[in-house]
Design a protein around this motif. Structure first.
Motif, PDB file in Angstrom:
ATOM      1  N   SER A  18       0.805  -1.217   0.000  1.00 55.97           N
ATOM      2  CA  SER A  18       0.000   0.000   0.000  1.00 55.97           C
ATOM      3  C   SER A  18       0.840   1.269   0.000  1.00 55.97           C
ATOM      4  CB  SER A  18      -0.936   0.009   1.213  1.00 55.97           C
ATOM      5  OG  SER A  18      -0.192   0.008   2.424  1.00 55.97           O
ATOM      6  N   ALA A  19       2.089   1.191   0.438  1.00 54.81           N
ATOM      7  CA  ALA A  19       2.923   2.396   0.536  1.00 54.81           C
ATOM      8  C   ALA A  19       3.328   2.929  -0.833  1.00 54.81           C
ATOM      9  CB  ALA A  19       4.163   2.110   1.371  1.00 54.81           C
ATOM     10  N   ASP A  20       3.658   2.010  -1.763  1.00 49.97           N
ATOM     11  CA  ASP A  20       4.201   2.468  -3.048  1.00 49.97           C
ATOM     12  C   ASP A  20       3.792   1.602  -4.230  1.00 49.97           C
ATOM     13  OD1 ASP A  20       5.628   0.185  -2.500  1.00 49.97           O
ATOM     14  OD2 ASP A  20       7.561   1.196  -2.273  1.00 49.97           O
ATOM     15  N   GLY A  21       2.958   0.601  -4.019  1.00 50.88           N
ATOM     16  CA  GLY A  21       2.523  -0.249  -5.126  1.00 50.88           C
ATOM     17  C   GLY A  21       3.528  -1.318  -5.523  1.00 50.88           C
ATOM     18  N   SER A  22       4.566  -1.489  -4.751  1.00 52.14           N
ATOM     19  CA  SER A  22       5.591  -2.483  -5.079  1.00 52.14           C
ATOM     20  C   SER A  22       5.125  -3.897  -4.710  1.00 52.14           C
ATOM     21  CB  SER A  22       6.894  -2.161  -4.345  1.00 52.14           C
ATOM     22  OG  SER A  22       6.698  -2.221  -2.939  1.00 52.14           O
TER      23      SER A  22
END
Length: 431
Positions: free
Chosen positions: A272-276
């Motif tokens: 959720s933080a960066d889509g990684s």
């Protein structure tokens, strides 16, 4: 049928319902229509808070909150003069029919701040049940009133209240879309995002500090995570094709999203933080969409037409075989799990009517909560006792609510704008 099943499942982007219900400035008038009552109603008197004219407003907000729950019967307080320091005439209030009395005082300081003191008395046992003081500005008085209503609700019912929580929704006015956040009663709306392109599928983070949503502002659907305090946002799903239907894991670390990057709509997981850390969860020859995590984070409920008609399935977050959940009727979509994990809301079609159903996951028993004809986008309150949804009745779009036992209903409406896909927020960190 005007809304094809394929489009609803394939893209997960169709806006299934629109409604208009909230005031969008301090002067707008919200109409609230309430019908039904709870299985048990507690007789309670809410006296105007003394000491400052703001005390009447606080009492009115508390009364409105408790009334909407359907679980309280308000006792007339005409002529009551109660202060924090004065003793309660328990016998008199019992004669009036009140088992409980809430009262308080409001004091405005030289700095323009307010101090609100509140008490709750039990007239049967002749004792004080609760008492607390709040400080805030005039803009915070409604929030304080909601917090007091929550305390009254919990002290009397034993269940945590939800009056101080928030809701999110998309407002469409003309060619403009706004992602708005309001108090649970529809008041105090705030704009988180404004765009000329559609905004859909808002979803709260577990701590209430962020919203995930889909925006078309880049010319295609992209999933963003938006931090409400700073307005900072990050695209977390921007792959080829459609990116849609974000859903948060209970720990807030993962998002389930629906992507068409490999063909038909399938469910994937990303950080959720960066889509990684993209990983694919479902692999079916047909359409999988509308994911939602179970409260323990171990599985995901979703909609799929893999059986020939749209139904609800459950799959472990580690992947594997999906288990079909719904069997009643040939159209069940939009799963929403209760906070305790014991019940599931779905949108079901019966005799051409779209209605909200509640399914007991242990027994499979189903309760139809709404009458239709076009009820969509159900969302549990964080205590599981109420359900928010979008409704269209008599040609009018509105927001509606129903108790989880189906006994208490309410509709909220205003004249201007369309509101889509309402979602009830979690308990905040300060609640």
């Amino acid at each position: 049928m005007s809304r094809s099943v394929f489009y609803r499942l394939a893209s997960a982007l169709a806006l299934l319902a629109s409604l208009a219900f909230l005031p969008f400035n301090s002067q707008a008038q919200l109409r609230v229509d309430i019908s039904g009552t709870g299985a048990q109603q507690f007789p309670v008197a809410i006296a105007d808070f003394s000491g400052d004219p703001a005390g009447r407003l606080i009492a009115e907000v508390i009364r409105a909150d408790l009334t909407r729950s359907g679980q309280f019967r308000l006792i007339n307080t005409t002529g009551a003069q109660l202060t924090i320091d004065s003793p309660i005439a328990y016998a008199e209030w019992r004669t009036r029919g009140a088992d409980y009395v809430a009262y308080g005082t409001v004091t405005k300081t030289a700095e323009g701040q307010y101090e609100v003191k509140y008490r709750l008395a039990d007239t049967i046992n002749q004792q004080q049940l609760d008492g607390v003081a709040f400080d805030g500005s005039d803009r915070e008085l409604r929030r304080i009133a909601h917090q007091i209503a929550d305390r009254i609700y919990e002290k009397i019912t034993g269940i945590r209240g939800v009056f101080a929580t928030r809701i999110a929704y998309v407002l469409k006015q003309g060619n403009t879309y706004e992602l708005q956040i309001a108090d649970a009663d529809g008041q105090n709306p705030q704009i988180a995002l404004r765009s000329r392109e559609p905004i859909i599928s808002p979803a709260w983070s577990p701590d209430g500090s962020k919203l995930a949503y889909v925006s078309f502002e880049s010319g295609k659907p992209v999933v963003y995570v938006h931090e409400l305090a700073t307005s900072k946002r990050v695209p977390v799903a921007n792959f080829k094709g459609n990116n849609s239907a974000p859903a948060w894991s209970p720990d807030g670390q993962t998002l389930a999203v629906v992507l068409t990057r490999d063909g038909l709509s399938q469910i994937y997981l990303v950080n959720s933080a960066d889509g990684s850390n993209l990983r694919r969860l479902t692999r079916s020859p047909l359409i999988d969409t509308e994911p939602v995590f179970s409260p323990d984070g171990q599985s995901i409920f979703f909609t799929s037409d893999r059986s020939g008609s749209p139904q609800i399935y459950q799959v472990p977050v580690t992947g594997g075989e999906a288990r079909r959940i719904t069997f009643n009727g040939n159209y069940n979509i939009t799963p929403r799990i209760s906070p305790d994990g014991q019940s599931l809301l779905v949108v079901t079609r019966r005799d051409g009517q779209f209605r909200i159903a509640l399914i007991d996951l242990a027994t499979g028993n189903e309760t139809l909560l709404t009458q239709g004809p076009d009820d969509q986008s159900p969302s549990f309150a964080p205590n599981g006792k109420q359900v928010l949804y979008a409704a269209k009745q008599g040609g009018r779009n509105m927001l509606a609510g129903v108790s989880s036992d189906g006994r208490m209903r309410q509709t909220l409406s205003v004249l201007n704008g369309e509101i889509r896909e309402p979602t009830w927020g979690p308990y905040g960190q300060s609640q």
